[in-house]
Design a protein around this motif. Structure first.
Motif, PDB file in Angstrom:
ATOM      1  N   GLY A 159       0.813  -1.207   0.000  1.00 31.66           N
ATOM      2  CA  GLY A 159       0.000   0.000   0.000  1.00 31.66           C
ATOM      3  C   GLY A 159       0.846   1.256   0.000  1.00 31.66           C
ATOM      4  N   GLN A 160       1.905   1.255   0.801  1.00 35.55           N
ATOM      5  CA  GLN A 160       2.792   2.410   0.828  1.00 35.55           C
ATOM      6  C   GLN A 160       3.494   2.607  -0.510  1.00 35.55           C
ATOM      7  N   LEU A 161       3.845   1.506  -1.177  1.00 37.97           N
ATOM      8  CA  LEU A 161       4.472   1.606  -2.495  1.00 37.97           C
ATOM      9  C   LEU A 161       3.510   2.223  -3.506  1.00 37.97           C
ATOM     10  N   PHE A 162       2.256   1.784  -3.499  1.00 39.03           N
ATOM     11  CA  PHE A 162       1.282   2.339  -4.432  1.00 39.03           C
ATOM     12  C   PHE A 162       1.112   3.839  -4.216  1.00 39.03           C
ATOM     13  N   GLU A 164       3.386   5.847  -3.058  1.00 38.97           N
ATOM     14  CA  GLU A 164       4.611   6.462  -3.564  1.00 38.97           C
ATOM     15  C   GLU A 164       4.545   6.572  -5.093  1.00 38.97           C
ATOM     16  N   PHE A 165       4.010   5.550  -5.744  1.00 41.01           N
ATOM     17  CA  PHE A 165       3.855   5.605  -7.202  1.00 41.01           C
ATOM     18  C   PHE A 165       2.867   6.695  -7.591  1.00 41.01           C
ATOM     19  N   SER A 166       1.832   6.903  -6.781  1.00 42.08           N
ATOM     20  CA  SER A 166       0.875   7.968  -7.060  1.00 42.08           C
ATOM     21  C   SER A 166       1.556   9.332  -7.018  1.00 42.08           C
ATOM     22  N   ARG A 167       2.463   9.521  -6.069  1.00 44.43           N
ATOM     23  CA  ARG A 167       3.217  10.776  -6.021  1.00 44.43           C
ATOM     24  C   ARG A 167       4.098  10.929  -7.256  1.00 44.43           C
ATOM     25  N   THR A 168       4.663   9.814  -7.726  1.00 44.98           N
ATOM     26  CA  THR A 168       5.478   9.854  -8.943  1.00 44.98           C
ATOM     27  C   THR A 168       4.638  10.248 -10.147  1.00 44.98           C
ATOM     28  N   ARG A 169       3.410   9.696 -10.243  1.00 54.10           N
ATOM     29  CA  ARG A 169       2.534  10.059 -11.353  1.00 54.10           C
ATOM     30  C   ARG A 169       2.201  11.553 -11.320  1.00 54.10           C
ATOM     31  N   LEU A 170       2.050  12.119 -10.126  1.00 56.73           N
ATOM     32  CA  LEU A 170       1.751  13.545 -10.033  1.00 56.73           C
ATOM     33  C   LEU A 170       2.922  14.371 -10.556  1.00 56.73           C
ATOM     34  N   ALA A 171       4.131  13.961 -10.246  1.00 55.26           N
ATOM     35  CA  ALA A 171       5.307  14.669 -10.762  1.00 55.26           C
ATOM     36  C   ALA A 171       5.354  14.589 -12.286  1.00 55.26           C
ATOM     37  N   GLU A 172       4.967  13.436 -12.839  1.00 57.21           N
ATOM     38  CA  GLU A 172       4.933  13.293 -14.302  1.00 57.21           C
ATOM     39  C   GLU A 172       3.862  14.200 -14.900  1.00 57.21           C
ATOM     40  N   ALA A 173       2.704  14.247 -14.262  1.00 54.20           N
ATOM     41  CA  ALA A 173       1.616  15.092 -14.763  1.00 54.20           C
ATOM     42  C   ALA A 173       2.023  16.561 -14.766  1.00 54.20           C
ATOM     43  N   ASN A 174       2.793  16.957 -13.768  1.00 52.20           N
ATOM     44  CA  ASN A 174       3.240  18.343 -13.674  1.00 52.20           C
ATOM     45  C   ASN A 174       4.096  18.730 -14.865  1.00 52.20           C
ATOM     46  N   SER A 175       4.801  17.759 -15.440  1.00 54.60           N
ATOM     47  CA  SER A 175       5.656  18.047 -16.589  1.00 54.60           C
ATOM     48  C   SER A 175       4.922  17.882 -17.913  1.00 54.60           C
ATOM     49  N   LEU A 176       3.666  17.434 -17.879  1.00 54.97           N
ATOM     50  CA  LEU A 176       2.902  17.195 -19.110  1.00 54.97           C
ATOM     51  C   LEU A 176       1.806  18.229 -19.324  1.00 54.97           C
ATOM     52  N   ARG A 177       1.861  19.338 -18.605  1.00 61.49           N
ATOM     53  CA  ARG A 177       0.841  20.366 -18.798  1.00 61.49           C
ATOM     54  C   ARG A 177       0.885  20.851 -20.245  1.00 61.49           C
ATOM     55  N   MET A 190      -2.544   7.924 -11.740  1.00 63.54           N
ATOM     56  CA  MET A 190      -2.298   8.401 -10.380  1.00 63.54           C
ATOM     57  C   MET A 190      -3.459   8.036  -9.455  1.00 63.54           C
ATOM     58  N   ASP A 191      -4.679   8.283  -9.912  1.00 65.95           N
ATOM     59  CA  ASP A 191      -5.850   7.966  -9.082  1.00 65.95           C
ATOM     60  C   ASP A 191      -5.985   6.458  -8.875  1.00 65.95           C
ATOM     61  N   ALA A 192      -5.644   5.676  -9.896  1.00 63.56           N
ATOM     62  CA  ALA A 192      -5.700   4.215  -9.751  1.00 63.56           C
ATOM     63  C   ALA A 192      -4.699   3.746  -8.700  1.00 63.56           C
ATOM     64  N   ASP A 193      -3.487   4.308  -8.716  1.00 65.50           N
ATOM     65  CA  ASP A 193      -2.495   3.951  -7.695  1.00 65.50           C
ATOM     66  C   ASP A 193      -2.961   4.385  -6.311  1.00 65.50           C
ATOM     67  N   THR A 194      -3.594   5.562  -6.239  1.00 63.65           N
ATOM     68  CA  THR A 194      -4.107   6.035  -4.951  1.00 63.65           C
ATOM     69  C   THR A 194      -5.145   5.059  -4.396  1.00 63.65           C
ATOM     70  N   ARG A 195      -6.078   4.642  -5.222  1.00 63.35           N
ATOM     71  CA  ARG A 195      -7.124   3.712  -4.758  1.00 63.35           C
ATOM     72  C   ARG A 195      -6.512   2.371  -4.320  1.00 63.35           C
ATOM     73  N   GLN A 196      -5.548   1.874  -5.097  1.00 63.90           N
ATOM     74  CA  GLN A 196      -4.913   0.599  -4.743  1.00 63.90           C
ATOM     75  C   GLN A 196      -4.225   0.695  -3.391  1.00 63.90           C
ATOM     76  N   GLY A 197      -3.448   1.758  -3.209  1.00 66.88           N
ATOM     77  CA  GLY A 197      -2.719   1.908  -1.955  1.00 66.88           C
ATOM     78  C   GLY A 197      -3.633   2.099  -0.767  1.00 66.88           C
ATOM     79  N   VAL A 198      -4.650   2.954  -0.928  1.00 66.56           N
ATOM     80  CA  VAL A 198      -5.582   3.217   0.173  1.00 66.56           C
ATOM     81  C   VAL A 198      -6.355   1.954   0.517  1.00 66.56           C
ATOM     82  N   ARG A 199      -6.780   1.195  -0.494  1.00 70.38           N
ATOM     83  CA  ARG A 199      -7.541  -0.026  -0.226  1.00 70.38           C
ATOM     84  C   ARG A 199      -6.717  -1.030   0.577  1.00 70.38           C
ATOM     85  N   LEU A 200      -5.437  -1.162   0.243  1.00 66.58           N
ATOM     86  CA  LEU A 200      -4.586  -2.098   0.984  1.00 66.58           C
ATOM     87  C   LEU A 200      -4.370  -1.632   2.426  1.00 66.58           C
TER      88      LEU A 200
END
Length: 285
Positions: A159-162, A164-177, A190-200
Motif C-alpha cells: 500500500g505504501q508503495l502504491f 509512492e507511485f501515485s506521487r510519482t505520477r503527479l510529478a509526471e503530470a506536472n511536466s505534461l501540462r 495516479m488515481d488508480a495507484d491512490t485507490r490501490q494503496g488506500v484499499r490495501l
C-alpha cells in the motif's frame, strides 16, 4: 536443503520484522535470529526515512541511458507485436509465433529483472527517474515499479508503495501540462495507484483493528494535496476540471480514513461491505 530452509525462514522473519517496524501488527513470537536481524531492521528503517542522496555523474548518466536505449531497441522492447504468421498445413506456422512471443517475454522479463536488481545498488534509476509517458525509458520505469511490488509481501508495504507511485505520477503530470491526452492519462494512473494503496492500507487497519496503517494515508493525503492544489489554476479548463476530480478523490480518502479510525476506536472497524477505497467503516453507537 537444511541451509536453504534456514535461509528462507530467516528472510521471512526479516520481512516480518520490517513490516512490524513500519506499523504492522506485532507478533508475540520471537525467533533465535531476532538479535542478528535487529541491526539490519534499524538500518532498513533509517534508509526508509532518510534515503541517501545519490549523486550520479552526468557522463555516466548519458552513457547508461544510451546503453539502455540500445538494449531496448535490440530486444524489441516497446515495439508493436508482429502479426501472427498464417497457419500452414503442418501447424508449424501457428507454433512459431507463440514460441517467438514467449522468448520475447522472457527477454523482457530478464531485462526488467536485471534492471530492478541493479537499481538498488548502482543508481541506475537515475537514467529513467525523469522519464514521462512517450519517453523510450518510461516502460523501464514502470517495469521497475512492478518489480518492486512483486518483491513486497505485506499489504502495508504494498500500500505504501502504491501511494509512492501515485506521487510519482503527479510529478509526471506536472511536466505534461499542455498535453491534454497525456496529462489526463497520467492523472488516471495516479488515481488508480491512490485507490490501490488506500484499499490495501485501510484493509490492513480494519483487519488488525489497528489505526497505525492509516497514518501513512493521512501523510499521503496532506502531501499530495499541497502538490496538486496549484495545478487547479494551470492549463486548460478541461485540465483544471480533471485536476479537481483527483482532489475530490483525496477528500474522499481523508474522509474514509477519519471514519475508519473512529470506527476502530469504538470497536467496529468495518462492515462486510467494501468499495474502491477498501472496507466501509461500521457505525459507532
Amino acid at each position: 536443503m537444511d541451509n536453504a530452509l534456514f535461509a528462507r525462514r530467516r528472510a521471512e522473519r526479516f520481512a516480518q520484522l520490517l513490516d512490524e517496524a513500519n506499523g504492522a501488527r506485532r507478533h508475540h513470537l520471537r525467533s533465535r535470529v531476532d538479535d542478528q536481524l535487529t541491526p539490519l531492521v534499524a538500518l532498513g528503517r533509517q534508509l526508509n526515512t532518510r534515503p541517501p542522496a545519490a549523486e550520479v555523474d552526468q557522463e555516466f548518466r548519458a552513457s547508461l541511458r544510451a546503453m539502455l536505449l540500445a538494449t531496448a531497441a535490440r530486444e524489441g522492447i516497446g515495439a508493436p507485436a508482429a502479426q501472427p504468421a498464417e497457419r500452414t498445413s503442418t501447424g508449424r506456422g501457428s507454433l512459431l509465433p507463440a514460441v517467438t512471443a514467449r522468448r520475447a517475454r522472457a527477454r523482457g522479463a530478464i531485462l526488467v529483472g536485471i534492471a530492478a536488481g541493479a537499481i538498488a545498488v548502482s543508481g541506475i534509476s537515475a537514467a529513467s527517474e525523469n522519464a514521462v509517458p512517450g519517453d523510450a525509458l518510461y516502460s523501464m520505469k514502470r517495469g521497475t515499479e512492478r518489480a518492486q511490488l512483486a518483491l513486497t509481501s505485506s499489504d502495508i508495504s504494498r500500500g505504501q508503495l502504491f501511494l509512492e507511485f501515485s506521487r510519482t505520477r503527479l510529478a509526471e503530470a506536472n511536466s505534461l501540462r499542455g498535453n491534454r491526452a497525456g496529462y489526463r492519462a497520467v492523472l488516471d494512473d495516479m488515481d488508480a495507484d491512490t485507490r490501490q494503496g488506500v484499499r490495501l492500507l485501510t484493509g490492513a487497519a480494519a483487519q488488525r483493528s489497528d489505526p497505525a496503517a492509516l497514518d501513512a494515508v493521512d501523510a499521503f493525503v496532506s502531501r499530495q494535496r499541497r502538490a496538486l492544489d496549484p495545478l487547479t489554476e494551470r492549463g486548460s479548463r478541461a485540465d483544471q476540471e480533471r485536476t479537481s476530480k483527483s482532489l475530490a478523490l483525496l477528500a474522499s480518502v481523508a474522509e474514509r480514513a477519519d471514519a475508519l479510525r473512529a470506527a476502530i476506536a469504538c470497536g467496529r472497524p468495518a462492515t462486510t461491505a467494501s468499495d474502491d477505497l477498501g472496507p466501509i467503516p461500521g457505525s459507532c453507537p
